[in-house]
Design an enzyme around this catalytic site. Structure first.
Site, PDB file in Angstrom:
ATOM      1  CE1 TYR A 192     -45.045  39.714 -30.352  1.00 25.77           C
ATOM      2  CE2 TYR A 192     -43.200  39.593 -28.826  1.00 25.77           C
ATOM      3  CZ  TYR A 192     -43.889  40.261 -29.812  1.00 25.77           C
ATOM      4  OH  TYR A 192     -43.425  41.465 -30.279  1.00 25.77           O
ATOM      5  CB  THR A 244     -32.092  45.120 -16.495  1.00 23.84           C
ATOM      6  OG1 THR A 244     -31.649  44.048 -17.326  1.00 23.84           O
ATOM      7  CG2 THR A 244     -31.356  45.110 -15.160  1.00 23.84           C
ATOM      8  NE  ARG A 245     -38.110  43.171 -20.004  1.00 27.17           N
ATOM      9  CZ  ARG A 245     -37.957  42.226 -19.084  1.00 27.17           C
ATOM     10  NH1 ARG A 245     -36.838  42.155 -18.378  1.00 27.17           N
ATOM     11  NH2 ARG A 245     -38.924  41.346 -18.864  1.00 27.17           N
ATOM     12  CG  ASP A 264     -40.878  39.375 -16.239  1.00 29.02           C
ATOM     13  OD1 ASP A 264     -42.002  39.868 -16.330  1.00 29.02           O
ATOM     14  OD2 ASP A 264     -39.821  40.040 -16.351  1.00 29.02           O
ATOM     15  N   PRO A 265     -38.205  37.647 -18.431  1.00 27.28           N
ATOM     16  CG  PRO A 265     -37.787  37.984 -20.696  1.00 27.28           C
ATOM     17  CD  PRO A 265     -38.882  38.062 -19.660  1.00 27.28           C
TER      18      PRO A 265
HETATM   19  N1  UDP Z   1     -43.604  45.230 -15.215  1.00 30.88           N
HETATM   20  C1  UDP Z   1     -43.878  45.735 -13.952  1.00 30.88           C
HETATM   21  N2  UDP Z   1     -45.061  46.401 -13.765  1.00 30.88           N
HETATM   22  C2  UDP Z   1     -45.963  46.598 -14.767  1.00 30.88           C
HETATM   23  C3  UDP Z   1     -45.673  46.080 -16.050  1.00 30.88           C
HETATM   24  C4  UDP Z   1     -44.470  45.392 -16.248  1.00 30.88           C
HETATM   25  O1  UDP Z   1     -43.078  45.599 -13.012  1.00 30.88           O
HETATM   26  O2  UDP Z   1     -46.991  47.225 -14.519  1.00 30.88           O
HETATM   27  C5  UDP Z   1     -42.313  44.541 -15.443  1.00 30.88           C
HETATM   28  C6  UDP Z   1     -42.430  43.163 -16.107  1.00 30.88           C
HETATM   29  O3  UDP Z   1     -42.601  42.147 -15.139  1.00 30.88           O
HETATM   30  C7  UDP Z   1     -41.087  43.060 -16.833  1.00 30.88           C
HETATM   31  C8  UDP Z   1     -40.770  44.508 -17.212  1.00 30.88           C
HETATM   32  O4  UDP Z   1     -41.564  45.323 -16.350  1.00 30.88           O
HETATM   33  O5  UDP Z   1     -40.079  42.584 -15.960  1.00 30.88           O
HETATM   34  C9  UDP Z   1     -41.090  44.841 -18.659  1.00 30.88           C
HETATM   35  O6  UDP Z   1     -42.385  44.365 -18.917  1.00 30.88           O
HETATM   36  P1  UDP Z   1     -43.176  44.697 -20.244  1.00 30.88           P
HETATM   37  O7  UDP Z   1     -44.513  44.025 -20.130  1.00 30.88           O
HETATM   38  O8  UDP Z   1     -43.161  46.155 -20.498  1.00 30.88           O
HETATM   39  O9  UDP Z   1     -42.368  44.046 -21.441  1.00 30.88           O
HETATM   40  P2  UDP Z   1     -41.421  42.768 -21.635  1.00 30.88           P
HETATM   41  O10 UDP Z   1     -40.073  43.349 -21.794  1.00 30.88           O
HETATM   42  O11 UDP Z   1     -41.487  41.876 -20.421  1.00 30.88           O
HETATM   43  O12 UDP Z   1     -41.953  42.119 -22.841  1.00 30.88           O
END
Ligand code: UDP
Length: 310
Positions: free
Chosen positions: A144, A209-210, A271-272
């Site tokens: 991706y 974080t996000r 995982d970022p």
């Molecule tokens: N995550 C989590 N539990 C879940 C799904 C995701 O803790 O059920 C975490 C994941 O490891 C990441 C963040 O939430 O650190 C965002 O994940 P997502 O898959 O939504 O998108 P990404 O930003 O990683 O593409």
């Protein structure tokens, strides 16, 4: 009024975009192979004047005589895009080429939805558009991340070589109604678990974080970027309100009133650690900034999942 193709139009963001473009009086062609998109997302639009659904795959060439192409087609949840990585890479690269070829033939303007994932696990924070990223080329996310990076390269090269009228946006984490129950991304996973009173699973310790943008804000930015005349991008589209994943879990529990437990599992590879857009450029060029606060967006999202899961 314009004639507009939306690839990935029955996906999460695509379906909101189709609805908005149609409401503005445009003719909308929605193309989707229904891999991660769903007919259910556009059910209310089928039969509406000016709306056409085409079941089709962007890895095959296509030809629509349109004024605008929004290229959204691609699984975007790590769970979905990692299931068939070769298909994901083909969708990113061939999908970009076919959108560009169609735009070139019909002198249409074409917008590429790129992603914050092109920054990888960023060493610069918050991420500005001039940062080149920190991406693993041979990891689980590469199909991706690298596919979307190649998408940007192709868009720029068609523009420089053939004068194709391109726009590039980098979409950061987006959430809202019409996310699939099995989407796999964090907001939908947490909300679905909370509403079922099942455990919420945080990967890692939850300190990563996000920054989450409500889908209406994201769609507004896409349309603004498409319809402005003097800037090709790339431009970051996201909400700079940075939160830890632990905070998201706590908020979902609080707003939904759920009694779900929080459990922890291992953090996925690559995982970022941190992600937050610098949106100065979007503010300057598009006069855009998100207006829906996280708490409000989560309320709307939880209400939608509650009604859809009945
Ligand atoms: N995550 C989590 N539990 C879940 C799904 C995701 O803790 O059920 C975490 C994941 O490891 C990441 C963040 O939430 O650190 C965002 O994940 P997502 O898959 O939504 O998108 P990404 O930003 O990683 O593409």
């Amino acid at each position: 009024m314009k004639s507009i193709l939306v690839t990935g139009g029955s996906g999460f963001i695509g379906s909101h975009l189709c609805r908005r473009l149609l409401a503005e009086g445009n003719t909308v062609y929605c193309m989707d192979n229904l891999y991660s998109g769903s007919r259910r997302n556009i059910e209310d639009l089928i039969g509406t004047e000016g709306f056409t659904f085409i079941e089709g795959d962007v890895t095959e060439p296509y030809d629509f005589e349109v004024d605008r192409i929004y290229n959204l087609a691609c699984p975007a949840s790590p769970v979905h895009y990692q299931k068939d990585p070769v298909m994901t890479a083909r969708t990113c690269v061939l999908g970009a080429i076919h959108a560009l070829e169609c735009a070139e033939k019909h002198h249409a303007r074409v917008l590429q939805t790129s992603t914050s994932e092109i920054y990888g696990n960023p060493l610069v924070h918050p991420q500005t558009e001039d940062y080149w990223g920190n991406v693993n080329p041979i990891g689980l996310r590469s199909c991706y991340d690298e596919g979307k990076r190649m998408g940007e390269t192709l868009f720029l090269d068609y523009h420089l070589q053939y004068g194709t009228d391109i726009r590039i946006v980098r979409i950061f984490n987006t959430y809202g109604p019409c996310m699939a129950v099995n989407d796999g991304r964090v907001v939908s996973n947490f909300v679905v678990a909370a509403l079922k009173n099942e455990p919420i699973t945080i990967y890692g310790d939850g300190s990563q974080t996000r920054s989450f943008c409500y889908v209406d804000d994201t769609v507004d930015a896409l349309v603004r970027m498409m319809e402005q005349d003097d800037f090709n991008g790339p431009v970051n589209i996201g909400n700079p309100d940075e939160r830890t994943i632990q905070e998201i879990a706590d908020l979902v529990l609080e707003i939904s009133g759920s009694g779900s437990l929080i459990i922890h599992e291992c953090l996925p590879v690559d995982d970022p650690v941190r992600r937050k857009p610098d949106i100065s450029l979007a503010k300057e060029k598009l006069h855009w900034a998100p207006v829906v606060p996280l708490e409000e967006g989560l309320k709307r999202t939880i209400a939608w999942f509650r009604s859809t899961m009945k």
